[in-house]
Scaffold this motif. Structure first.
Motif, PDB file in Angstrom:
ATOM      1  N   ALA A   1       0.850  -1.191   0.000  1.00 10.31           N
ATOM      2  CA  ALA A   1       0.000   0.000   0.000  1.00 10.31           C
ATOM      3  C   ALA A   1       0.888   1.244   0.000  1.00 10.31           C
ATOM      4  CB  ALA A   1      -0.884  -0.017   1.239  1.00 10.31           C
ATOM      5  N   PRO A   2       0.386   2.365  -0.544  1.00 14.66           N
ATOM      6  CA  PRO A   2       1.209   3.577  -0.542  1.00 14.66           C
ATOM      7  C   PRO A   2       1.317   4.155   0.867  1.00 14.66           C
ATOM      8  CG  PRO A   2      -0.982   4.076  -1.361  1.00 14.66           C
ATOM      9  CD  PRO A   2      -0.937   2.583  -1.133  1.00 14.66           C
ATOM     10  N   PRO A   3       2.384   4.959   1.131  1.00 16.47           N
ATOM     11  CA  PRO A   3       2.604   5.484   2.496  1.00 16.47           C
ATOM     12  C   PRO A   3       1.463   6.364   3.007  1.00 16.47           C
ATOM     13  CG  PRO A   3       4.314   6.262   0.951  1.00 16.47           C
ATOM     14  CD  PRO A   3       3.457   5.317   0.196  1.00 16.47           C
ATOM     15  N   GLU A   4       0.665   6.941   2.102  1.00 11.68           N
ATOM     16  CA  GLU A   4      -0.439   7.817   2.569  1.00 11.68           C
ATOM     17  C   GLU A   4      -1.411   7.080   3.472  1.00 11.68           C
ATOM     18  OE1 GLU A   4      -0.663   7.972  -1.587  1.00 11.68           O
ATOM     19  OE2 GLU A   4       1.315   8.119  -0.667  1.00 11.68           O
ATOM     20  N   LEU A   5      -1.497   5.762   3.309  1.00  9.69           N
ATOM     21  CA  LEU A   5      -2.439   4.998   4.138  1.00  9.69           C
ATOM     22  C   LEU A   5      -1.993   4.990   5.613  1.00  9.69           C
ATOM     23  CD1 LEU A   5      -5.110   3.630   3.574  1.00  9.69           C
ATOM     24  CD2 LEU A   5      -3.877   1.607   2.826  1.00  9.69           C
ATOM     25  N   ARG A   6      -0.687   5.120   5.825  1.00  6.53           N
ATOM     26  CA  ARG A   6      -0.168   5.195   7.204  1.00  6.53           C
ATOM     27  C   ARG A   6      -0.596   6.467   7.917  1.00  6.53           C
ATOM     28  NH1 ARG A   6       4.553   1.755   8.967  1.00  6.53           N
ATOM     29  NH2 ARG A   6       4.338   0.176   7.379  1.00  6.53           N
ATOM     30  N   ALA A   7      -0.864   7.486   7.134  1.00  9.20           N
ATOM     31  CA  ALA A   7      -1.320   8.750   7.738  1.00  9.20           C
ATOM     32  C   ALA A   7      -2.752   8.579   8.260  1.00  9.20           C
ATOM     33  CB  ALA A   7      -1.256   9.867   6.712  1.00  9.20           C
ATOM     34  N   ILE A   8      -3.468   7.604   7.741  1.00 11.36           N
ATOM     35  CA  ILE A   8      -4.849   7.353   8.188  1.00 11.36           C
ATOM     36  C   ILE A   8      -4.844   6.427   9.395  1.00 11.36           C
ATOM     37  CG2 ILE A   8      -7.144   6.483   7.486  1.00 11.36           C
ATOM     38  CD1 ILE A   8      -6.180   8.970   5.939  1.00 11.36           C
ATOM     39  N   HIS A   9      -4.016   5.347   9.309  1.00 11.24           N
ATOM     40  CA  HIS A   9      -3.918   4.379  10.417  1.00 11.24           C
ATOM     41  C   HIS A   9      -2.476   3.882  10.478  1.00 11.24           C
ATOM     42  CE1 HIS A   9      -4.403   0.716  12.765  1.00 11.24           C
ATOM     43  NE2 HIS A   9      -5.541   1.224  13.183  1.00 11.24           N
ATOM     44  N   PRO A  10      -1.910   3.750  11.690  1.00 10.50           N
ATOM     45  CA  PRO A  10      -0.479   3.411  11.793  1.00 10.50           C
ATOM     46  C   PRO A  10      -0.095   2.102  11.115  1.00 10.50           C
ATOM     47  CG  PRO A  10      -1.442   3.847  13.984  1.00 10.50           C
ATOM     48  CD  PRO A  10      -2.542   3.999  12.993  1.00 10.50           C
ATOM     49  N   LEU A  11      -1.020   1.169  10.931  1.00  9.60           N
ATOM     50  CA  LEU A  11      -0.652  -0.095  10.290  1.00  9.60           C
ATOM     51  C   LEU A  11      -0.478   0.058   8.782  1.00  9.60           C
ATOM     52  CD1 LEU A  11      -2.906  -2.649  12.229  1.00  9.60           C
ATOM     53  CD2 LEU A  11      -0.451  -2.258  12.497  1.00  9.60           C
ATOM     54  N   GLY A  12      -1.103   1.074   8.220  1.00  7.81           N
ATOM     55  CA  GLY A  12      -0.943   1.328   6.776  1.00  7.81           C
ATOM     56  C   GLY A  12      -1.570   0.274   5.892  1.00  7.81           C
ATOM     57  N   LYS A  13      -2.598  -0.428   6.409  1.00  2.00           N
ATOM     58  CA  LYS A  13      -3.266  -1.492   5.625  1.00  2.00           C
ATOM     59  C   LYS A  13      -4.690  -1.067   5.311  1.00  2.00           C
ATOM     60  CE  LYS A  13      -0.154  -4.889   6.743  1.00  2.00           C
ATOM     61  NZ  LYS A  13       0.683  -5.528   5.752  1.00  2.00           N
ATOM     62  N   SER A  14      -5.283  -1.762   4.400  1.00  2.00           N
ATOM     63  CA  SER A  14      -6.668  -1.511   4.028  1.00  2.00           C
ATOM     64  C   SER A  14      -7.454  -2.813   4.251  1.00  2.00           C
ATOM     65  CB  SER A  14      -6.714  -1.092   2.563  1.00  2.00           C
ATOM     66  OG  SER A  14      -8.027  -0.879   2.137  1.00  2.00           O
ATOM     67  N   PRO A  15      -8.718  -2.762   4.658  1.00  2.00           N
ATOM     68  CA  PRO A  15      -9.552  -1.575   4.762  1.00  2.00           C
ATOM     69  C   PRO A  15      -9.369  -0.802   6.076  1.00  2.00           C
ATOM     70  CG  PRO A  15     -10.842  -3.516   5.353  1.00  2.00           C
ATOM     71  CD  PRO A  15      -9.492  -4.008   4.918  1.00  2.00           C
ATOM     72  N   VAL A  16      -9.697   0.493   5.964  1.00  3.77           N
ATOM     73  CA  VAL A  16      -9.874   1.375   7.122  1.00  3.77           C
ATOM     74  C   VAL A  16     -11.109   2.213   6.829  1.00  3.77           C
ATOM     75  CG1 VAL A  16      -8.904   3.278   8.484  1.00  3.77           C
ATOM     76  CG2 VAL A  16      -7.378   1.566   7.530  1.00  3.77           C
ATOM     77  N   ILE A  17     -11.915   2.450   7.865  1.00  7.81           N
ATOM     78  CA  ILE A  17     -12.992   3.434   7.668  1.00  7.81           C
ATOM     79  C   ILE A  17     -12.795   4.573   8.655  1.00  7.81           C
ATOM     80  CG2 ILE A  17     -14.735   1.830   6.758  1.00  7.81           C
ATOM     81  CD1 ILE A  17     -16.089   2.057   9.597  1.00  7.81           C
ATOM     82  N   THR A  18     -13.288   5.739   8.260  1.00  6.46           N
ATOM     83  CA  THR A  18     -13.343   6.869   9.191  1.00  6.46           C
ATOM     84  C   THR A  18     -14.767   7.402   9.176  1.00  6.46           C
ATOM     85  OG1 THR A  18     -12.444   8.221   7.384  1.00  6.46           O
ATOM     86  CG2 THR A  18     -10.920   7.618   9.103  1.00  6.46           C
ATOM     87  N   GLU A  19     -15.251   7.757  10.353  1.00  2.00           N
ATOM     88  CA  GLU A  19     -16.586   8.360  10.459  1.00  2.00           C
ATOM     89  C   GLU A  19     -16.682   9.076  11.800  1.00  2.00           C
ATOM     90  OE1 GLU A  19     -20.162   5.836  10.838  1.00  2.00           O
ATOM     91  OE2 GLU A  19     -21.193   7.240   9.506  1.00  2.00           O
ATOM     92  N   ASP A  20     -17.114  10.331  11.782  1.00  2.31           N
ATOM     93  CA  ASP A  20     -17.359  11.097  13.012  1.00  2.31           C
ATOM     94  C   ASP A  20     -16.205  10.994  14.009  1.00  2.31           C
ATOM     95  OD1 ASP A  20     -19.825  11.814  12.063  1.00  2.31           O
ATOM     96  OD2 ASP A  20     -20.875  10.165  13.068  1.00  2.31           O
ATOM     97  N   GLY A  21     -14.990  11.165  13.558  1.00  2.00           N
ATOM     98  CA  GLY A  21     -13.848  11.138  14.479  1.00  2.00           C
ATOM     99  C   GLY A  21     -13.344   9.740  14.804  1.00  2.00           C
ATOM    100  N   LEU A  22     -14.051   8.700  14.337  1.00  2.00           N
ATOM    101  CA  LEU A  22     -13.594   7.320  14.567  1.00  2.00           C
ATOM    102  C   LEU A  22     -12.753   6.861  13.382  1.00  2.00           C
ATOM    103  CD1 LEU A  22     -14.017   4.426  16.058  1.00  2.00           C
ATOM    104  CD2 LEU A  22     -15.777   4.089  14.322  1.00  2.00           C
ATOM    105  N   THR A  23     -11.616   6.223  13.703  1.00  2.00           N
ATOM    106  CA  THR A  23     -10.821   5.568  12.652  1.00  2.00           C
ATOM    107  C   THR A  23     -10.748   4.103  13.028  1.00  2.00           C
ATOM    108  OG1 THR A  23      -9.508   7.563  12.334  1.00  2.00           O
ATOM    109  CG2 THR A  23      -8.560   5.523  11.506  1.00  2.00           C
ATOM    110  N   LEU A  24     -11.210   3.240  12.125  1.00  2.00           N
ATOM    111  CA  LEU A  24     -11.286   1.813  12.460  1.00  2.00           C
ATOM    112  C   LEU A  24     -10.651   0.976  11.358  1.00  2.00           C
ATOM    113  CD1 LEU A  24     -12.446  -0.054  14.670  1.00  2.00           C
ATOM    114  CD2 LEU A  24     -14.579  -0.144  13.356  1.00  2.00           C
TER     115      LEU A  24
END
Ligand SMILES: N[C@@H](CCC(=O)N[C@@H](CS)C(=O)NCC(=O)O)C(=O)O
Length: 218
Positions: A40-63
């Motif tokens: 996965a590209p490094p930008e995914l690490r900015a969303i979640h430290p594991l840098g893997k997909s899937p990740v969802i974000t909603e209302d301040g939650l990152t899962l």
């Protein structure tokens, strides 16, 4: 609004499929694998430290983690959850965890073993290729056959993994079966073949494919 951080050709396709089945509003943020390393590209690490997909974000939650995201979506949107009562409720939990916890690791190992020899220095290849072939034969193959036999047997009663109708357990199990079709082989496993045909013909599955882009496993 849910944002799905979607990596092309990945497990994230299951979340897209569930979102489509639930009719939940969502937007997709796309990430492309490196064509050489498949990482996965490094930008995914900015969303979640594991840098893997899937990740969802909603209302301040990152899962992160498919099973947890599935639990979240079933709980917050209703539908595709376990049967209300009885053993099937626990069968649902079992398959929700089993898909990533037990079924996927040997399938990933199979893929890695098949790629390692080509990545070795040329001189070492003839030496190490037979080692990986032997490990595959004595260690991985028997495990994979046991898993696929279990899937075949589990689907026998209703064609679904946890009860009389489709549930999120089937969505979780779709990825091991999609990967297993080529890595294990379903020639003598008609229930597994029928399961894949049944899920692939669902309109929500088709919409998820259109939304997600090329997906090698369908
Ligand atoms: N068990 C995790 C696995 C996540 C995972 O390994 N995702 C893969 C896509 S199928 C990934 O992001 N690979 C890219 C990388 O490792 O750089 C889940 O189900 O969410």
């Amino acid at each position: 609004m849910i944002t799905l951080h979607h990596l092309n050709n990945s497990r994230s396709q299951r979340i897209l499929w569930l979102l489509e089945e639930l009719g939940a509003p969502y937007e997709i943020k796309r990430y492309q694998r490196d064509p050489k390393t498949m990482k996965a590209p490094p930008e995914l690490r900015a969303i979640h430290p594991l840098g893997k997909s899937p990740v969802i974000t909603e209302d301040g939650l990152t899962l992160a983690e498919t099973g947890a995201i599935v639990d979240y979506l079933v709980e917050t949107h209703g539908g595709f959850g376990p049967a209300a009562e009885g053993q099937m409720r626990w069968q649902y939990r079992h398959f929700l965890h089993y898909a990533e916890g037990s079924a996927m690791p040997p399938l990933v190992m199979k893929l890695v073993f098949s790629r390692i020899p080509a990545g070795l220095p040329k001189l070492l290849r003839p030496l190490l290729k037979p080692v990986f072939a032997k490990l595959d034969r004595i260690f991985l193959e028997p495990q994979l056959q046991t898993h696929a036999d279990y899937w075949e047997q589990s689907l026998a009663a209703t064609g679904w993994f946890a009860g009389p109708d489709i549930s999120a357990a089937d969505i979780m199990m779709s990825f091991p079966l999609e990967a297993g079709r080529n890595r294990i082989g379903f020639d003598n496993r008609p229930n597994c073949r029928a399961f894949l045909e049944r899920i692939h013909s669902r309109p929500a599955y088709q919409r998820a494919l259109e939304a997600g882009g090329p997906y090698a496993y369908a």
